[in-house]
Enzyme design. Structure first.
Site, PDB file in Angstrom:
ATOM      1  N   ASP A  16      27.147  50.777   7.133  1.00  0.00           N
ATOM      2  CA  ASP A  16      28.383  51.567   7.094  1.00  0.00           C
ATOM      3  C   ASP A  16      28.356  52.678   8.148  1.00  0.00           C
ATOM      4  OD1 ASP A  16      30.897  52.239   6.138  1.00  0.00           O
ATOM      5  OD2 ASP A  16      30.100  53.620   4.626  1.00  0.00           O
ATOM      6  N   HIS A  33      32.384  48.835  15.815  1.00  0.00           N
ATOM      7  CA  HIS A  33      31.921  47.555  15.253  1.00  0.00           C
ATOM      8  C   HIS A  33      31.100  46.782  16.294  1.00  0.00           C
ATOM      9  CE1 HIS A  33      34.148  48.371  11.700  1.00  0.00           C
ATOM     10  NE2 HIS A  33      35.347  48.205  12.238  1.00  0.00           N
ATOM     11  N   LEU A 127      12.164  34.711   9.472  1.00  0.00           N
ATOM     12  CA  LEU A 127      12.966  35.683   8.717  1.00  0.00           C
ATOM     13  C   LEU A 127      14.246  35.000   8.266  1.00  0.00           C
ATOM     14  CD1 LEU A 127      13.605  38.768   7.949  1.00  0.00           C
ATOM     15  CD2 LEU A 127      14.841  38.842  10.104  1.00  0.00           C
TER      16      LEU A 127
HETATM   17  C1  IPE Z   1      31.135  48.635   2.694  1.00  0.00           C
HETATM   18  O1  IPE Z   1      31.649  49.625   3.529  1.00  0.00           O
HETATM   19  C2  IPE Z   1      31.345  47.280   3.304  1.00  0.00           C
HETATM   20  C3  IPE Z   1      30.587  46.987   4.512  1.00  0.00           C
HETATM   21  C4  IPE Z   1      29.709  47.750   5.078  1.00  0.00           C
HETATM   22  C5  IPE Z   1      30.831  45.688   5.085  1.00  0.00           C
HETATM   23  P1  IPE Z   1      33.124  50.200   3.329  1.00  0.00           P
HETATM   24  O2  IPE Z   1      33.326  51.198   4.407  1.00  0.00           O
HETATM   25  O3  IPE Z   1      34.107  49.105   3.233  1.00  0.00           O
HETATM   26  O4  IPE Z   1      33.006  50.915   1.907  1.00  0.00           O
HETATM   27  P2  IPE Z   1      33.919  52.042   1.254  1.00  0.00           P
HETATM   28  O5  IPE Z   1      35.337  51.608   1.396  1.00  0.00           O
HETATM   29  O6  IPE Z   1      33.652  53.325   1.972  1.00  0.00           O
HETATM   30  O7  IPE Z   1      33.462  52.137  -0.178  1.00  0.00           O
HETATM   31  C1  IPE Z   2      31.197  49.421   8.297  1.00  0.00           C
HETATM   32  O1  IPE Z   2      31.693  50.466   9.041  1.00  0.00           O
HETATM   33  C2  IPE Z   2      31.639  48.069   8.817  1.00  0.00           C
HETATM   34  C3  IPE Z   2      32.664  47.418   7.985  1.00  0.00           C
HETATM   35  C4  IPE Z   2      33.073  47.824   6.822  1.00  0.00           C
HETATM   36  C5  IPE Z   2      33.243  46.194   8.521  1.00  0.00           C
HETATM   37  P1  IPE Z   2      33.096  51.125   8.716  1.00  0.00           P
HETATM   38  O2  IPE Z   2      34.144  50.434   9.504  1.00  0.00           O
HETATM   39  O3  IPE Z   2      33.338  51.171   7.255  1.00  0.00           O
HETATM   40  O4  IPE Z   2      32.874  52.589   9.272  1.00  0.00           O
HETATM   41  P2  IPE Z   2      33.402  53.950   8.634  1.00  0.00           P
HETATM   42  O5  IPE Z   2      32.864  54.012   7.222  1.00  0.00           O
HETATM   43  O6  IPE Z   2      34.894  53.895   8.671  1.00  0.00           O
HETATM   44  O7  IPE Z   2      32.814  54.994   9.508  1.00  0.00           O
HETATM   45 MG    MG Z   3      32.914  52.537   5.812  1.00  0.00          MG
END
Ligand code: IPE
Ligand code: IPE
Ligand code: MG
Length: 243
Positions: A16, A33, A127
């Site tokens: 995240d 991303h 792995l």
């Molecule tokens: C969790 O992150 C999902 C992934 C890392 C793929 P999110 O950014 O979607 O989670 P929330 O919405 O903050 O809980």
């Molecule tokens: C996690 O990073 C990746 C996905 C959920 C696809 P985020 O896109 O949630 O990044 P933040 O949390 O908005 O910084």
């Molecule tokens: Mg996020």
């Protein structure tokens, strides 16, 4: 580097913080991303070097469909691109790729990419890399339960656990979440029952080998009791058969 003695066999990660990494640099979220893929490549390599057997990463949740359409389609493009670029190297590195999640919601192009990557790496053994894509922990449990119901199999902890998407590799020993949030966000809900949890404030693109080693050291300092007392753990070297 952390000694292999205390390295968890199965690490799971909620990757995240990509969007915030990009926003800090005045870049579009999609750039975060893209950088997240670079971070994943580094961590896969590091896990293999440290003797981790299974790495399960959360790449796209069932709820991530609720994001703006251009971010969702950008994520699909990044996945398709990353597969075509990285699978040959993963193959050489002995990484076996598996995708976990609902396939039916994905486009033909993405679904084919996932299946081809799995086939290309199926004889690898160094792995196991599980990429949770279009995955939700609640989906996993409901999917397992409905398959058991269809065949009239009684639902028990054993039968349900064996029908989950991760049954082949067992539950994660350690779950790491980057990005500063302290929640599971529908990741491996059943499987997390006795996982150790480690939260890093680093945004996923900044999570590096040193941060991985810090998480592994944190794991190594924990006492896993599985409901027993500390004294029992000291005298019983093995964990209960039911875990
Ligand atoms: C969790 O992150 C999902 C992934 C890392 C793929 P999110 O950014 O979607 O989670 P929330 O919405 O903050 O809980
Ligand atoms: C996690 O990073 C990746 C996905 C959920 C696809 P985020 O896109 O949630 O990044 P933040 O949390 O908005 O910084
Ligand atoms: Mg996020």
């Amino acid at each position: 580097m952390t000694s292999s003695k205390n390295v968890p066999h199965h690490i799971a990660m909620v990757m995240d913080g990509n969007g915030r990494w990009a926003a800090k640099r005045f870049l579009p979220r999609i750039a975060g991303h893209r950088q997240g893929v670079e971070s994943l490549k580094r961590i896969v390599r590091a896990c293999a070097q440290r003797g981790v057997g299974v790495l399960t990463v959360f790449a796209f949740s069932s709820e991530n469909w609720n994001r703006p359409a251009d971010e969702v389609s950008g994520l699909m493009d990044i996945l398709a691109m990353a597969l075509s670029r990285e699978v040959p190297q993963l193959k050489r590195d002995g990484v076996r790729l598996r995708f976990i999640g609902l396939r039916s919601g994905l486009s033909e192009r993405v679904a084919r990419g996932l299946a081809d990557a799995e086939t290309a790496t199926e004889s690898n053994t160094t792995l196991s890399l599980n990429v949770c894509f279009n995955y939700g922990g609640r989906w996993d449990i409901v999917d397992a339960a409905s398959r058991l119901a269809q065949t009239g199999t009684p639902i028990t902890e054993q039968s349900l656990g064996a029908a989950l998407s991760t049954a082949y590799c067992g539950d994660p020993d350690l779950i790491i979440r980057t990005g500063g949030e302290r929640r599971l966000s529908n990741f491996l809900l059943w499987q997390a029952a006795y996982s150790e949890l480690h939260f890093s404030d680093l945004l996923w693109p900044d999570f590096d080998e040193a941060a991985l080693d810090a998480a592994i050291d944190d794991f190594a300092s924990r006492e896993r009791r599985f409901g027993m007392t500390s004294a029992q753990v000291a005298t019983h070297s093995s964990i209960p058969a039911s875990i």
